[in-house]
Design a protein around this motif. Structure first.
Motif, PDB file in Angstrom:
ATOM      1  N   ARG A 127      -2.800  -1.563  -2.551  1.00  0.00           N
ATOM      2  CA  ARG A 127      -1.893  -2.242  -3.477  1.00  0.00           C
ATOM      3  C   ARG A 127      -2.538  -2.535  -4.833  1.00  0.00           C
ATOM      4  O   ARG A 127      -1.896  -2.390  -5.873  1.00  0.00           O
ATOM      5  N   SER A 128      -3.798  -2.961  -4.858  1.00  0.00           N
ATOM      6  CA  SER A 128      -4.445  -3.315  -6.118  1.00  0.00           C
ATOM      7  C   SER A 128      -4.498  -2.133  -7.078  1.00  0.00           C
ATOM      8  O   SER A 128      -4.386  -2.304  -8.298  1.00  0.00           O
ATOM      9  N   TYR A 129      -4.661  -0.928  -6.537  1.00  0.00           N
ATOM     10  CA  TYR A 129      -4.656   0.270  -7.376  1.00  0.00           C
ATOM     11  C   TYR A 129      -3.227   0.749  -7.640  1.00  0.00           C
ATOM     12  O   TYR A 129      -2.899   1.219  -8.741  1.00  0.00           O
TER      13      TYR A 129
ATOM     14  N   THR B 164      -7.721   5.920  -6.012  1.00  0.00           N
ATOM     15  CA  THR B 164      -7.889   4.786  -6.924  1.00  0.00           C
ATOM     16  C   THR B 164      -7.097   4.956  -8.226  1.00  0.00           C
ATOM     17  O   THR B 164      -6.882   3.982  -8.948  1.00  0.00           O
TER      18      THR B 164
ATOM     19  N   ALA C 171      -0.599  -0.960  -8.061  1.00  0.00           N
ATOM     20  CA  ALA C 171       0.082  -1.785  -9.065  1.00  0.00           C
ATOM     21  C   ALA C 171      -0.176  -1.297 -10.482  1.00  0.00           C
ATOM     22  O   ALA C 171       0.567  -1.629 -11.409  1.00  0.00           O
ATOM     23  N   ARG C 172      -1.232  -0.503 -10.669  1.00  0.00           N
ATOM     24  CA  ARG C 172      -1.574  -0.024 -12.004  1.00  0.00           C
ATOM     25  C   ARG C 172      -0.861   1.276 -12.370  1.00  0.00           C
ATOM     26  O   ARG C 172      -0.960   1.737 -13.501  1.00  0.00           O
TER      27      ARG C 172
ATOM     28  N   HIS D  14       0.834  -1.192   0.000  1.00  0.00           N
ATOM     29  CA  HIS D  14       0.000   0.000   0.000  1.00  0.00           C
ATOM     30  C   HIS D  14       0.880   1.257   0.000  1.00  0.00           C
ATOM     31  O   HIS D  14       2.009   1.246   0.512  1.00  0.00           O
TER      32      HIS D  14
END
Length: 402
Positions: free
Chosen positions: A64-66, A100, A68-69, A46
Motif C-alpha cells: 500500500r505505501s508504494y 516499488t 499510494a504513490r 495492497h
C-alpha cells in the motif's frame, strides 16, 4: 561419499529466499510486462497481479505505501514498467516480484491519470452542457480564486476596472501549485458560496508545466466547481492548456485575461446601446403620434352625417386625440426618466466620480498598489486624485496585522 544434509521445507525456502535477496541483479530490477489477474485488496490496499509477456509470467505484489504513490489506476491488459526486487514467499515456496514503482509503458503517468479521470467524470455526466449555468450579464460582484501576488491577478483587475468599473472584485487568495494547492482552491470556492459573496467566480492561474497546473486536475476540485451554486469561469494557463477544471466549469476561458473579458460587458458598449435605444424609442413614439393624427384627419374628412352627429364625432375624436397624446407623452416621460436614471448610475459608478469623493488610486511602475508588501522604501509612487496626480517616494511601510 559425503552424506547429504537433510533440511526442513522451511529451511529450504528460507535459504532460497536469502539467495534471491542477496543477488544484486535481482534487487534493483526493472521489468516490462502486461498486467493480468489484477486485484486491489479492499482492506490492506495492497496490489496483487501477474506480469506476463508472450511466453512467461511472474506473480507480483505492490504494498500500500508504494501503491499510494501511483497517480493512475492500474488495469488488466495495461502494459507497464515496474521497478523492484525478486524474493520468495516462504509459506508457498513461490517467488514473486515485489514492486516499488510503476509507470505506464509508452505514455506519461500524469497524462494517463488525466485521461482516466476525464473519462470517469465524463461518464458521470459532470461535464454535460445541460448542467452548465449561464453567466450573469451584468455581475455586481466578481469572486476571484487565485494567488494573491500573481501577475494573472493584476491582469484581470486591470481589465475588469477598465471594461466595467461598476463591478466589485472579491479576492479569495489560494495556492495554485504544489502540495495542498487543490485544497485551498476548493476552500476558496466553498467560502464564496457560503457567504454568497459574488454573482460570478473566476478560478485560475497563469501558464506553466503540467506539474505546475496539476492542482487544477484534482477530482475533488472538479466536483466542487460542479457543485458551486455560483457560475464558475475556469482560466488556467495558456490557450493550449486544458485541465479537468476547464471541463467542470460553466465556461472555459483560454487565459485569465480572456476570463476577465468574458465575465463583464464593456461599459462603452452599454453607453452606446442606451443612447441608441433612447433614439429608437423617441422615433417610435413620434411615428405613432404622426400616424394617429393622420388617421384622425382621415376620419374627420370622411364624415358625411348630419351636423349633430358631426359635432358628437368631433368631440369624441378630440377626446381620443387628447387621450392618445397624454398616453404617448407619459411613455416619453417614462423613457426619458429611465435614460436619466441609467446615465446617473453610469456617472455615479465611474472611476472619476469615486475619486471626487475623496478616494485615491496609487500605482508603482504602472501597477496598482493593493498591499503594503508591493512597495519598498525608495519606490516612486503616483497617486491619482480627482483633480490630478501626486508623486511621492516610499520612506517606509506599516502593515496592518488584523
Amino acid at each position: 561419499m559425503k552424506n547429504p544434509t537433510v533440511v526442513s521445507v522451511s529451511q529450504l525456502n528460507r535459504y532460497v529466499k536469502s539467495l534471491l535477496e542477496s543477488d544484486h541483479v535481482l534487487s534493483g530490477l526493472m521489468v516490462r510486462g502486461e498486467i493480468s489477474n489484477f486485484t486491489r485488496h479492499y482492506k490492506s490496499g495492497h496490489l496483487y497481479f501477474t506480469l506476463k509477456d508472450d511466453s512467461a509470467a511472474v506473480k507480483a505484489v505492490m504494498f500500500r505505501s508504494y501503491a499510494a504513490r501511483v497517480p493512475f489506476s492500474p488495469e488488466n491488459g495495461m502494459s507497464v514498467i515496474v521497478s523492484g526486487s525478486v524474493s520468495l514467499y516462504e509459506r508457498d515456496g513461490s517467488y514473486q516480484f515485489y514492486v516499488t514503482d510503476m509507470q505506464p509503458d509508452g505514455i506519461g503517468a500524469l497524462h494517463l491519470a488525466y485521461e482516466q479521470l476525464k473519462a470517469k467524470l465524463a461518464a458521470e455526466g459532470l461535464f454535460d452542457e445541460a448542467r452548465k449555468r449561464p453567466l450573469p450579464p451584468y455581475p455586481e460582484r466578481i469572486g476571484i480564486v487565485t494567488s494573491e501576488g500573481a501577475a494573472a491577478l493584476q491582469d484581470m483587475l486591470n481589465i475588469l476596472s477598465r471594461r466595467y468599473p461598476a463591478a466589485t472584485v472579491v479576492l479569495c487568495p489560494a495556492q495554485v501549485q504544489g502540495a495542498g494547492a487543490a485544497r485551498t482552491l476548493i476552500d476558496g470556492i466553498r467560502a464564496l458560496n457560503a457567504a454568497k459573496a459574488c454573482d460570478l467566480i473566476i478560478i485560475g492561474r497563469g501558464g506553466g508545466s503540467i506539474e505546475d497546473l496539476w492542482a487544477f486536475n484534482d477530482e475533488a476540485l472538479a466536483r466542487a466547481i460542479a457543485a458551486s451554486g455560483i457560475p464558475v469561469i475556469s482560466a488556467v494557463g495558456h490557450e493550449t492548456d486544458f485541465t479537468i477544471a476547464d471541463f467542470a466549469a460553466d465556461l472555459r476561458a483560454p487565459t485569465p485575461s480572456a476570463a476577465a473579458e468574458l465575465a463583464v460587458p464593456n461599459m462603452a458598449d452599454l453607453q452606446y446601446y442606451l443612447a441608441d435605444l433612447g433614439a429608437r424609442c423617441h422615433g417610435a413614439v413620434v411615428r405613432r403620434i404622426e400616424g394617429t393624427e393622420l388617421r384622425l384627419r382621415q376620419l374627420r374628412a370622411g364624415l358625411t352625417t348630419p351636423e349633430g352627429v358631426l359635432r358628437a364625432c368631433g368631440l369624441r375624436l378630440d377626446a381620443l386625440e387628447r387621450e392618445i397624446r397624454a398616453g404617448v407623452l407619459q411613455r416619453l416621460d417614462g423613457a426619458r426618466n429611465r435614460l436619466q436614471y441609467l446615465g446617473a448610475l453610469v456617472e455615479e459608478r465611474s472611476p472619476m466620480k469615486i475619486l471626487s469623493r475623496g478616494y485615491s488610486l496609487t500605482s508603482a511602475d504602472g501597477r496598482t498598489v493593493l498591499s503594503a508588501e508591493q512597495v519598498k522604501p525608495g519606490d516612486l509612487l503616483t497617486t491619482r486624485v480627482a483633480d490630478g496626480e501626486i508623486l511621492s517616494k516610499v520612506t517606509g511601510t506599516n502593515r496592518r496585522t488584523t
